[in-house]
Scaffold this active site. Structure first.
Site, PDB file in Angstrom:
ATOM      1  N   GLU A  27      -8.220  49.870 -33.846  1.00 49.68           N
ATOM      2  CA  GLU A  27      -7.991  49.553 -32.435  1.00 49.68           C
ATOM      3  C   GLU A  27      -7.738  50.881 -31.766  1.00 49.68           C
ATOM      4  OE1 GLU A  27      -4.770  46.774 -31.468  1.00 49.68           O
ATOM      5  OE2 GLU A  27      -4.684  47.874 -29.579  1.00 49.68           O
ATOM      6  N   CYS A  65      -1.183  48.807 -25.417  1.00 48.67           N
ATOM      7  CA  CYS A  65      -2.639  48.752 -25.624  1.00 48.67           C
ATOM      8  C   CYS A  65      -3.286  47.959 -24.504  1.00 48.67           C
ATOM      9  CB  CYS A  65      -3.001  48.059 -26.926  1.00 48.67           C
ATOM     10  SG  CYS A  65      -1.779  48.135 -28.207  1.00 48.67           S
TER      11      CYS A  65
END
Lengths: 536, 536
Positions: free
Chosen positions: B262, B299
């Site tokens: 990620e 994020c």
């Protein structure tokens, strides 16, 4: 390009190959003779043309109703069926695979069946795997990845794995991706006929963007790498050699484009002592048949067989050697294959394997003798890199192992494989050995079999035609078996408090499609009990 | 190593770091002061130790009953809960994240909840997704990949994404893989406490191999690459920066070991004209709160906001600028972060963005002013590479776009993101625009939201915390949400005519676990209707 060179398929139509990549021909492997027809090796302009056409179709195809894609897949299957004679004759000329038994009764029906199963999946939608969390207002499903699917077909299944008609093609279309098919140059005529039917099915299906189907016959390696690393590509599915596959994977990895490669497999078969005692001759028949099917040119060919050392094991090798020696040479797909196999057999010998039968290239055409080798287990475990490598053809290596420890040592050094097989006695005498060995094999293979040879891969929802590296590049996926194979081209997409009317049908409160969904951890085809009350 | 350097976790116990990789310390980001404690930077010998320990546990862990793994995960959660005060105090010192609201009431409960959900999945087994084809005698399910799971934790969730306690850790253990945790060096004290509890839970759970848990604090980049490319590793899960992640991915790709990264996300938020007209001030509040939560170090931080150009859009920018300017600077995790953010903001300005508020590093400690920028849509589409990059911190760029075409052009050039959000009017006036824009956003994001900010990621079976590159390295997977996250560590395994007693419980005729299985394409918890009759 001269006018008599076959065109390539771009944006749903045939168009002349635009660049000077050169041309190539097909061969009849039975005779070695050149077959009629000149096919283009594509260059950079063809490459750009197929990429642009596929990219242009990407968004439009996502918006096409599922029914349209299902109709296309079924229509394509119908057209192939109606042209079965011409298709199988051409494939037989180009591959030397048997017309009866294999191409006509087996592979073509499998291919059309696969296309129809894909159509069923598209309609039935369970492949999108809808998941609903009513408490949190979250829903998810698989949708199409954004971009084109590139498919590289192998030499050994001119229909069922063909880039323009096989399982990867069907899965990509089912997911909703336009396809750039890279056919295998060993059977261009077959690929051309298949593509013709694909284009006709496309024209006959209003609503599908023309860029849904592209096909090239051949590409220089550097353009293959450029193709799979282009950002307009969402994913690549490849079936072929380890070397070629890894070169493409390297190019595809750099921009982080998923690459699903099926690369090589020796498909270990373990015959336990009780089974050997019980049915030695029958096992020799089974193994011989499986090894020589399609001249051994199966991804699931049993190339490595483990038997107990001793009288029975040696008797088994002798029984096999008798059959292998009496068999005619197998016809291989390409001119390069027989000398390559000679090299591989030479390396096996160099590492300590002994030839029991065969071992030589022969003629006419592209032939190689049906070849059996044997090696002691202790030698095998010393040099698994060489002795465990795939020999793509009618070649089988029998490993004679000593006792439980010998089996354990031999299985522990195996690389990843598509399949692994254990033969055991019907009366239970092998059960303790089975229990000790099966876990070692289980984690190293995709499909674990009992008492049957691995050749023959059914198209089933419960299939795994995949496995740990180097069998494939990711052990979580399968290239055969629907709907699982479709998810290779799917993106997981969630919806967070998205208003009901804006959700895909698959996720709406009322479940208008009546499909099975996982709602609050339970699979059900019911609508949500209190529509709307979960929107926080 | 000096005796006062903290040891590393190998094979379930603390052992002195064996090499001269050096040491490092943690900082208090609020003050910039060094925190007590010296932590090792591991060298090659530590690396070999954790690899050997994890490899040694791989096979044993596969044989451990599911109940044992579930008990371990729950026990670990219990221990964390019992030590909540010390854990959250330490994490607060090391990260400056708020104790109340965030660490104590939100992140730690989320972490323990996640571990318990994983335990539930292990017991309940639906993650293995059993599929049975009674006609063909084929059955499949997910099993553990063969090897260790490497987990790299990020700086921004000291508990919920910590390599030794977070979602990836829980998913890997649930799948049945031993873990090599690479903690983030920004919060080593927190990681040490977490690992202590993991080791205690391990000791308290008989039957688990000691090599189930390993943890290192820090690794030089070249050893990180060596770790993820070691054949004893089955897969790596990484959350962190794009540069660091891609370097590791490159190393992992070469031997074809799956790497789930990620990497970065700007989480586009699209505010349609009707919504802006309806609730401008409320939207400014929502966006400001979301952007400054955790100093923007999420994020899913909404870093890129699209609003219609014109009076309302400019009014919105002014309303936001007012809030951003009045806010105190945000505290960042590391010493390098404020100067790095200054650079990023400089690049945004260089590409044509205008600072509306903030834009400067400040003190004490590691602070950066809460920063708002704006840019015309036409400028954005000229330079999406620079203007679309992630600024990890309290930085938001508002793009003023002209009409439907402006929105379409801006959304079409977006890279892949974890989330995408559309705000629309409650009265339906934005519906046509929504219908035109949502498909563009849908294919570029993992989670699509309506009318709520993307910060906050629920652990739900319907979650997708993932998305197209560069948000992650594969759009088909999620790192949050169970059981889906577990399948990243799973191998698809089929059984072909395997005798019933030899099948895993999940696949046996009688369905002894009473779990949901997909039998001949229908999900059911029933046993097979005619046990045994399908064995051909």
């Amino acid at each position: 390009m001269p006018a008599d060179v076959f065109p390539v398929a771009v944006g749903g139509v045939w168009q002349p190959s635009s660049d000077a990549g050169g041309t190539f021909t097909a061969f009849n492997p039975q005779t070695g003779e050149v077959l009629p027809g000149e096919y283009p090796v594509s260059g950079a302009a063809d490459l750009e043309a197929v990429l642009a056409a596929a990219a242009g179709a990407t968004t439009a195809l996502q918006a096409v109703p599922a029914e349209v894609r299902a109709t296309f897949l079924e229509r394509f299957a119908d057209l192939l069926e109606a042209d079965a004679d011409a298709l199988t004759r051409m494939a037989h000329h180009e591959t030397a695979l048997p017309l009866t038994g294999r191409l006509l009764q087996n592979e073509l029906p499998r291919t059309t069946g696969q296309l129809r199963q894909a159509a069923h999946c598209v309609r039935e939608r369970s492949w999108v795997r809808p998941v609903i969390d009513t408490q949190l207002g979250l829903r998810s499903m698989f949708g199409p990845m954004h971009g084109a699917a590139v498919v590289f077909g192998p030499n050994n299944f001119p229909f069922a794995f063909n880039a323009v008609s096989g399982g990867d093609f069907a899965a990509a279309i089912a997911a909703g991706l336009p396809v750039i098919a890279k056919a295998h140059p060993a059977h261009p005529g077959t690929s051309r006929l298949l593509a013709q039917h694909a284009l006709e099915a496309l024209r006959a299906t209003p609503g599908l963007p023309t860029g849904t189907v592209q096909m090239l016959y051949h590409l220089p390696p550097e353009l293959g790498r450029r193709l799979v690393s282009d950002r307009r590509v969402a994913a690549t599915a490849f079936t072929g050699s380890r070397t070629g596959g890894l070169a493409l994977k390297g190019a595809s990895d750099a921009p982080s484009i998923p690459f699903y490669g099926e690369l090589s497999s020796v498909n270990p078969v373990v015959i336990l002592p009780g089974a050997l005692e019980e049915r030695l001759e029958a096992l020799a028949d089974e193994l011989f048949t499986s090894c020589t099917l399609g001249s051994g040119q199966f991804c699931t060919n049993p190339g490595l067989v483990f038997v107990p050392d001793g009288a029975a094991g040696r008797g088994f090798v002798a029984a096999l050697a008798h059959r292998f020696a009496a068999a005619p040479p197998g016809v291989l797909f390409t001119r390069d294959a027989p000398p390559h196999l000679e090299e591989v057999v030479g390396r096996l010998q160099g590492a300590g394997a002994q030839i029991e039968a065969g071992g030589r290239a022969s003629g006419p055409g592209f032939r190689f003798s049906t070849t059996l080798l044997s090696v002691p287990g202790e030698v095998m475990v010393q040099n698994p890199q060489v002795l465990g490598q795939e020999a793509f053809g009618p070649v089988c290596l029998v490993v004679l192992v000593r006792g439980m420890e010998g089996f354990q040592a031999a299985l522990s050094i195996l690389e990843g494989n598509l399949t692994g097989t254990l033969y055991s006695a019907a009366d239970g005498t092998d059960d303790a050995l089975y229990a000790a060995l099966a876990p070692l094999l289980r984690v190293r293979v995709g499909r674990l079999l009992n008492d049957r040879m691995p050749t023959g891969v059914a198209v089933s929802p419960a299939q795994q035609h995949g496995g740990p590296f180097p069998a494939t590049t990711h052990p979580g996926f399968t290239s055969v078996g629907l709907p699982a194979a479709i998810t290779r081209f799917a993106a997981l997409q969630s919806y967070d408090h998205v208003r009901d009317a804006r959700l895909p049908e698959e996720l709406r409160d009322t479940n208008p499609l009546g499909i099975q969904r996982c709602v609050d951890r339970v699979w059900t085809a019911e609508p949500l009990s209190q529509p709307g009350d979960h929107h926080g």
